[in-house]
Design a protein around this motif. Structure first.
Motif, mmCIF file in Angstrom:
data_model
loop_
_atom_site.group_PDB
_atom_site.id
_atom_site.type_symbol
_atom_site.label_atom_id
_atom_site.label_comp_id
_atom_site.label_asym_id
_atom_site.label_seq_id
_atom_site.Cartn_x
_atom_site.Cartn_y
_atom_site.Cartn_z
ATOM 1 N N THR A 1 0.839 -1.194 0.000
ATOM 2 C CA THR A 1 0.000 0.000 0.000
ATOM 3 C C THR A 1 0.872 1.241 0.000
ATOM 4 N N ASP A 2 0.578 2.156 -0.933
ATOM 5 C CA ASP A 2 1.380 3.374 -1.033
ATOM 6 C C ASP A 2 0.817 4.476 -0.134
ATOM 7 N N ALA A 3 1.466 5.635 -0.146
ATOM 8 C CA ALA A 3 1.100 6.742 0.741
ATOM 9 C C ALA A 3 -0.291 7.295 0.437
ATOM 10 N N GLU A 4 -0.805 7.050 -0.767
ATOM 11 C CA GLU A 4 -2.137 7.519 -1.134
ATOM 12 C C GLU A 4 -3.222 6.496 -0.817
ATOM 13 N N GLY A 5 -2.824 5.367 -0.223
ATOM 14 C CA GLY A 5 -3.775 4.327 0.149
ATOM 15 C C GLY A 5 -4.120 3.364 -0.962
ATOM 16 N N ILE A 6 -3.376 3.408 -2.067
ATOM 17 C CA ILE A 6 -3.625 2.511 -3.191
ATOM 18 C C ILE A 6 -2.818 1.236 -2.993
ATOM 19 N N THR A 7 -3.483 0.103 -3.090
ATOM 20 C CA THR A 7 -2.853 -1.197 -2.882
ATOM 21 C C THR A 7 -2.701 -1.923 -4.210
ATOM 22 N N LYS A 8 -1.499 -2.463 -4.444
ATOM 23 C CA LYS A 8 -1.202 -3.214 -5.667
ATOM 24 C C LYS A 8 -0.439 -4.479 -5.298
ATOM 25 N N LEU A 9 -0.421 -5.451 -6.213
ATOM 26 C CA LEU A 9 0.326 -6.692 -6.004
ATOM 27 C C LEU A 9 1.774 -6.514 -6.424
ATOM 28 N N TYR A 10 2.686 -7.024 -5.575
ATOM 29 C CA TYR A 10 4.120 -6.945 -5.828
ATOM 30 C C TYR A 10 4.752 -8.320 -5.665
ATOM 31 N N ARG A 11 6.001 -8.428 -6.144
ATOM 32 C CA ARG A 11 6.777 -9.659 -6.021
ATOM 33 C C ARG A 11 8.139 -9.323 -5.435
ATOM 34 N N ALA A 12 8.625 -10.216 -4.572
ATOM 35 C CA ALA A 12 9.979 -10.104 -4.030
ATOM 36 C C ALA A 12 10.611 -11.489 -4.063
ATOM 37 N N THR A 13 11.934 -11.536 -4.209
ATOM 38 C CA THR A 13 12.639 -12.814 -4.251
ATOM 39 C C THR A 13 13.717 -12.861 -3.176
ATOM 40 N N SER A 14 14.085 -14.079 -2.793
ATOM 41 C CA SER A 14 15.064 -14.279 -1.731
ATOM 42 C C SER A 14 15.807 -15.586 -1.949
ATOM 43 N N GLN A 15 17.061 -15.608 -1.588
ATOM 44 C CA GLN A 15 17.840 -16.844 -1.626
ATOM 45 C C GLN A 15 17.649 -17.652 -0.343
ATOM 46 N N ASP A 16 17.466 -16.951 0.802
ATOM 47 C CA ASP A 16 17.404 -17.639 2.093
ATOM 48 C C ASP A 16 16.029 -17.632 2.754
ATOM 49 N N GLY A 17 15.048 -16.923 2.185
ATOM 50 C CA GLY A 17 13.715 -16.855 2.772
ATOM 51 C C GLY A 17 13.593 -15.864 3.904
ATOM 52 N N LEU A 18 14.659 -15.112 4.184
ATOM 53 C CA LEU A 18 14.649 -14.121 5.260
ATOM 54 C C LEU A 18 14.862 -12.706 4.750
ATOM 55 N N GLN A 19 15.726 -12.559 3.784
ATOM 56 C CA GLN A 19 16.018 -11.247 3.209
ATOM 57 C C GLN A 19 15.515 -11.229 1.780
ATOM 58 N N PHE A 20 14.469 -10.425 1.544
ATOM 59 C CA PHE A 20 13.838 -10.361 0.235
ATOM 60 C C PHE A 20 14.207 -9.074 -0.473
ATOM 61 N N GLU A 21 14.343 -9.174 -1.791
ATOM 62 C CA GLU A 21 14.549 -7.997 -2.634
ATOM 63 C C GLU A 21 13.304 -7.825 -3.484
ATOM 64 N N ALA A 22 12.634 -6.700 -3.276
ATOM 65 C CA ALA A 22 11.357 -6.457 -3.947
ATOM 66 C C ALA A 22 11.562 -5.828 -5.311
ATOM 67 N N ASP A 23 10.701 -6.210 -6.259
ATOM 68 C CA ASP A 23 10.667 -5.543 -7.548
ATOM 69 C C ASP A 23 10.136 -4.131 -7.346
ATOM 70 N N ALA A 24 10.646 -3.172 -8.098
ATOM 71 C CA ALA A 24 10.216 -1.790 -7.951
ATOM 72 C C ALA A 24 8.796 -1.574 -8.506
ATOM 73 N N ALA A 25 8.466 -2.270 -9.580
ATOM 74 C CA ALA A 25 7.155 -2.091 -10.217
ATOM 75 C C ALA A 25 6.193 -3.175 -9.747
ATOM 76 N N PRO A 26 4.912 -2.848 -9.652
ATOM 77 C CA PRO A 26 3.916 -3.848 -9.259
ATOM 78 C C PRO A 26 3.712 -4.898 -10.345
ATOM 79 N N LEU A 27 3.227 -6.079 -9.930
ATOM 80 C CA LEU A 27 2.872 -7.118 -10.897
ATOM 81 C C LEU A 27 1.676 -6.687 -11.734
ATOM 82 N N LEU A 28 0.708 -6.110 -11.073
ATOM 83 C CA LEU A 28 -0.512 -5.603 -11.725
ATOM 84 C C LEU A 28 -0.655 -4.133 -11.394
#
Length: 70
Positions: free
Chosen positions: A42-69
């Protein structure tokens, strides 16, 4: 075989990957040699979008900058 454990951390740090206000409904699954998380950011304007993040260890994720949708 990995075991799950509770870790008190922001998987998507505030200000990254669509997390301006909140991350909700995360789903994590094994993918290839790491993990993928799909979540609602959810962004500062209250708009919610779907995102993806990936991780090698399941603890530290790197999020994609752009939403999936958008």
């Amino acid at each position: 075989n990995q075991q799950w454990r509770l870790v008190q951390t922001d998987l998507v740090p505030r200000g990254t990957g669509g997390n301006q206000v909140a991350v909700r409904a995360p789903v994590v699954f094994a993918a290839g040699d790491g993990f993928t998380m799909i979540y609602a950011g959810t962004d500062a304007e209250g708009i919610t979008k779907l995102y993806r993040a990936t991780s090698q260890d399941g603890l530290q994720f790197e999020a994609d900058a752009a939403p999936l949708l958008d």
